[in-house]
Design a protein around this motif. Structure first.
Motif, PDB file in Angstrom:
ATOM      1  N   GLU A 181       0.749  -1.233   0.132  1.00 18.83           N
ATOM      2  CA  GLU A 181       0.013  -0.005  -0.076  1.00 18.83           C
ATOM      3  C   GLU A 181       0.761   1.348   0.118  1.00 18.83           C
ATOM      4  O   GLU A 181       0.500   2.062  -0.582  1.00 18.83           O
ATOM      5  N   VAL A 182       1.688   1.026   0.906  1.00 20.31           N
ATOM      6  CA  VAL A 182       2.817   2.484   1.133  1.00 20.31           C
ATOM      7  C   VAL A 182       4.102   2.155   0.757  1.00 20.31           C
ATOM      8  O   VAL A 182       4.692   1.028   1.582  1.00 20.31           O
ATOM      9  N   GLY A 183       4.752   2.807   0.061  1.00 19.66           N
ATOM     10  CA  GLY A 183       6.340   2.486  -0.173  1.00 19.66           C
ATOM     11  C   GLY A 183       7.182   3.753  -0.278  1.00 19.66           C
ATOM     12  O   GLY A 183       6.704   4.765  -0.239  1.00 19.66           O
ATOM     13  N   LEU A 184       8.517   3.394  -0.145  1.00 21.40           N
ATOM     14  CA  LEU A 184       9.535   4.484   0.024  1.00 21.40           C
ATOM     15  C   LEU A 184      10.539   4.174  -0.952  1.00 21.40           C
ATOM     16  O   LEU A 184      11.068   3.097  -1.353  1.00 21.40           O
ATOM     17  N   VAL A 185      11.077   5.378  -1.446  1.00 21.15           N
ATOM     18  CA  VAL A 185      12.149   5.148  -2.471  1.00 21.15           C
ATOM     19  C   VAL A 185      13.088   6.381  -2.047  1.00 21.15           C
ATOM     20  O   VAL A 185      12.820   7.626  -1.909  1.00 21.15           O
ATOM     21  N   THR A 186      14.624   5.864  -1.996  1.00 23.81           N
ATOM     22  CA  THR A 186      15.342   7.000  -1.874  1.00 23.81           C
ATOM     23  C   THR A 186      16.418   7.115  -3.130  1.00 23.81           C
ATOM     24  O   THR A 186      16.772   6.179  -3.800  1.00 23.81           O
ATOM     25  N   GLY A 187      17.029   8.430  -3.188  1.00 24.68           N
ATOM     26  CA  GLY A 187      18.134   8.442  -4.186  1.00 24.68           C
ATOM     27  C   GLY A 187      19.052   9.211  -3.867  1.00 24.68           C
ATOM     28  O   GLY A 187      19.013   9.881  -2.893  1.00 24.68           O
ATOM     29  N   TYR A 188      20.100   9.337  -4.687  1.00 26.69           N
ATOM     30  CA  TYR A 188      21.317  10.305  -4.378  1.00 26.69           C
ATOM     31  C   TYR A 188      21.713  11.147  -5.438  1.00 26.69           C
ATOM     32  O   TYR A 188      21.287  10.866  -6.736  1.00 26.69           O
ATOM     33  N   GLY A 189      22.376  12.222  -5.045  1.00 28.32           N
ATOM     34  CA  GLY A 189      23.090  13.018  -6.104  1.00 28.32           C
ATOM     35  C   GLY A 189      24.445  13.220  -5.542  1.00 28.32           C
ATOM     36  O   GLY A 189      24.585  13.249  -4.641  1.00 28.32           O
ATOM     37  N   ASP A 190      25.419  13.460  -6.428  1.00 33.98           N
ATOM     38  CA  ASP A 190      26.875  13.627  -6.462  1.00 33.98           C
ATOM     39  C   ASP A 190      27.316  12.626  -5.209  1.00 33.98           C
ATOM     40  O   ASP A 190      27.211  11.379  -5.522  1.00 33.98           O
ATOM     41  N   MET A 191      27.738  13.146  -4.149  1.00 36.69           N
ATOM     42  CA  MET A 191      28.326  12.271  -2.966  1.00 36.69           C
ATOM     43  C   MET A 191      27.489  12.308  -1.742  1.00 36.69           C
ATOM     44  O   MET A 191      27.852  12.777  -0.694  1.00 36.69           O
ATOM     45  N   GLY A 192      26.298  11.667  -1.815  1.00 34.31           N
ATOM     46  CA  GLY A 192      25.373  11.378  -0.684  1.00 34.31           C
ATOM     47  C   GLY A 192      24.564  12.320  -0.407  1.00 34.31           C
ATOM     48  O   GLY A 192      23.999  12.542   0.676  1.00 34.31           O
ATOM     49  N   ASP A 193      24.116  13.313  -1.489  1.00 30.99           N
ATOM     50  CA  ASP A 193      22.918  14.126  -1.297  1.00 30.99           C
ATOM     51  C   ASP A 193      21.592  12.931  -1.398  1.00 30.99           C
ATOM     52  O   ASP A 193      21.898  11.955  -2.117  1.00 30.99           O
ATOM     53  N   GLY A 194      20.793  13.241  -0.367  1.00 27.43           N
ATOM     54  CA  GLY A 194      19.777  12.457  -0.261  1.00 27.43           C
ATOM     55  C   GLY A 194      18.424  12.728  -0.560  1.00 27.43           C
ATOM     56  O   GLY A 194      17.847  13.570   0.041  1.00 27.43           O
ATOM     57  N   SER A 195      17.695  12.004  -1.483  1.00 24.07           N
ATOM     58  CA  SER A 195      16.441  12.574  -2.037  1.00 24.07           C
ATOM     59  C   SER A 195      15.461  11.135  -1.363  1.00 24.07           C
ATOM     60  O   SER A 195      16.037   9.945  -1.334  1.00 24.07           O
ATOM     61  N   ILE A 196      14.316  11.556  -1.085  1.00 22.08           N
ATOM     62  CA  ILE A 196      13.204  10.405  -0.712  1.00 22.08           C
ATOM     63  C   ILE A 196      12.076  10.892  -1.156  1.00 22.08           C
ATOM     64  O   ILE A 196      11.537  12.054  -1.298  1.00 22.08           O
ATOM     65  N   ALA A 197      11.178   9.758  -1.757  1.00 24.54           N
ATOM     66  CA  ALA A 197       9.638  10.007  -1.858  1.00 24.54           C
ATOM     67  C   ALA A 197       8.812   9.005  -0.915  1.00 24.54           C
ATOM     68  O   ALA A 197       9.562   7.597  -1.289  1.00 24.54           O
ATOM     69  N   ILE A 198       7.933   9.202  -0.675  1.00 24.65           N
ATOM     70  CA  ILE A 198       7.082   8.218  -0.208  1.00 24.65           C
ATOM     71  C   ILE A 198       5.588   8.168  -1.047  1.00 24.65           C
ATOM     72  O   ILE A 198       5.009   9.301  -1.266  1.00 24.65           O
ATOM     73  N   LEU A 199       5.329   6.830  -1.464  1.00 25.21           N
ATOM     74  CA  LEU A 199       4.313   6.916  -2.347  1.00 25.21           C
ATOM     75  C   LEU A 199       3.218   5.998  -1.754  1.00 25.21           C
ATOM     76  O   LEU A 199       3.541   4.998  -1.016  1.00 25.21           O
ATOM     77  N   ARG A 200       1.793   6.136  -2.052  1.00 20.75           N
ATOM     78  CA  ARG A 200       0.804   5.248  -1.632  1.00 20.75           C
ATOM     79  C   ARG A 200      -0.201   4.784  -2.732  1.00 20.75           C
ATOM     80  O   ARG A 200      -0.228   5.774  -3.803  1.00 20.75           O
ATOM     81  N   ARG A 201      -0.473   3.853  -2.992  1.00 19.48           N
ATOM     82  CA  ARG A 201      -1.606   3.198  -3.632  1.00 19.48           C
ATOM     83  C   ARG A 201      -2.785   3.968  -3.467  1.00 19.48           C
ATOM     84  O   ARG A 201      -3.207   3.850  -2.422  1.00 19.48           O
ATOM     85  N   ALA A 202      -3.326   4.572  -4.804  1.00 14.28           N
ATOM     86  CA  ALA A 202      -4.566   5.327  -4.263  1.00 14.28           C
ATOM     87  C   ALA A 202      -5.891   4.573  -4.344  1.00 14.28           C
ATOM     88  O   ALA A 202      -5.939   3.442  -4.893  1.00 14.28           O
TER      89      ALA A 202
END
Ligand SMILES: [Zn+2]
Lengths: 245, 150
Positions: free
Chosen positions: A223-244
């Protein structure tokens, strides 16, 4: 010192020395990720990997062996983002964005000068994304974690609050991060085994999971999931998504 | 830590050693290396140390700075052992240890130097181990730092 494998190896070594994290823990991430890749099928690395094979692979920059490192690959990936009301009449089940954030480590340009080598940008962005989404680590059914190296998965699981700092190694053991475990991660094979499509393949996989289109690698009732990403050397992005609904 | 290189099947041109190119900001640091001195940039406005050398103070944004000689000792913060030569020049030297060292000069702001650690076995590596700088002249312009056990 030229390559990310060398720069990140020092942080991984520090984690091992401070908390007792081991190559066995690293291997578990590599082996589970490979198992997921084989279920996905659309991957670069499609042969099973054992812990022994991980330990026998050549050393790149200690403590990283070959199978601790992600694949340099060519590939394409795209996602379409739209307003929810405009997307209602599309054929596919909707996946909504609950929370997003990005954060940058202190001394973004130089890993070596960071007061704490293990404080990635995700330290700043994860709490903001959880707050925006109104969910916490306990609500996450599946997580796609930016896996440039096996170790960076272990450390991000700590930062994301799935376990405490120092407990990431033991956390990944005992089937916990595999399909059917408490927190399945990198269900497509990640950068380690599917391919290094700059992490966008993680966003696509999470979307498929929440649409229940992940085939043999489907996390039941995600139902709910999380994804992380990087940029360069450890910049941290995150998105939390839900099934509608 | 170096081991003998395997015999090459055919002679290839020797790869060139990659070297740092001093900039306007870092020139005093490299001048110091040549003289066997560890020169660190300090903000002329707030006094805080900053390493690597750069034009703007990250604490108060002043662009005025001065270099001061700093002590050459420190403690190991982390390390790696480089096996894969990402640059072919280092193939013959691999495996070699690169230590990340917390220099004594750092106070509340860390001053870390990444350099090869010589004469120490992998088994003897530990966080906090005392090391000190050595200086290896490479050419007229560039002298590179390395570490030895203190
Ligand atoms: Zn200043």
């Amino acid at each position: 010192m030229f390559a990310p494998a060398q720069l990140y190896a020092q942080g991984a070594r520090r984690h091992m020395e401070l908390y007792g994290t081991t190559a066995r823990h690293f291997a578990e991430v590599a082996v589970v990720t490979r198992r997921h890749a084989i279920l996905n099928g659309n991957v670069v690395m499609n042969k099973p990997l054992t812990v022994e094979e991980h330990h026998a692979s050549r050393m790149i920059s200690d403590p990283f062996r070959l199978f601790d490192c992600s694949l340099e690959s060519d590939g394409g990936a795209a996602i379409v983002i739209s307003r929810a009301e405009r997307a209602r009449d599309l054929k596919n089940p909707l996946v909504t964005i609950l929370g997003v954030a990005e954060g940058h480590p202190e001394s973004p340009a130089s890993i070596a000068q960071r007061p704490d080598l293990l404080e990635f940008g995700l330290v700043k962005s994860a709490p903001r994304a959880y707050e925006m989404a109104g969910v916490g680590p306990k609500d996450i059914d599946v997580a796609e974690i930016y896996d440039c190296f096996t170790f960076t998965v272990i450390r991000q699981l700590e930062i994301l609050g799935f376990c405490k700092t120092g407990e990431g190694g033991p956390f990944v053991m005992d089937g916990r991060i595999g399909l059917g475990g408490a927190l399945p991660i990198n269900t497509h094979g990640g950068l380690l085994s599917q391919g290094h499509v700059v992490g966008l393949n993680h966003v696509i996989e999470l979307t498929r999971q929440l649409r229940r289109e992940a085939g043999k690698a489907q996390v039941k009732d995600a139902e709910v999931g999380l994804v992380t990403g990087y940029g360069d050397m450890g910049d941290g992005s995150i998105a939390i998504l839900r099934r509608a609904a | 830590m170096s081991t003998a290189p395997a015999a090459a099947p055919a002679p290839a041109p020797a790869p060139e050693r990659p070297l740092p190119v001093p900039t306007r900001e870092s020139q005093p640091f490299w001048d110091g290396m040549r003289e066997g001195r560890f020169m660190l940039q300090h903000c002329a406005a707030c006094g805080k140390v900053r390493h690597y050398p750069r034009p703007v103070c990250p604490h108060c944004f002043s662009m005025d700075s001065e270099f001061r000689e700093a002590p050459q000792g420190g403690k190991i913060h982390a390390w790696t052992v480089c096996h894969h030569p990402f640059n072919f020049f280092f193939k013959a030297a691999a495996p070699y240890i690169v230590a990340l060292v917390d220099m004594d000069a750092g106070g509340d702001v860390p001053v870390r130097v990444n350099a090869p650690l010589r004469g120490v076995a992998e088994a003897d590596l530990e966080i906090g181990k005392r090391v000190r700088l050595g200086f290896e002249p490479v050419n007229k312009e560039v002298t590179l730092p390395f570490f030895v056990a203190e």
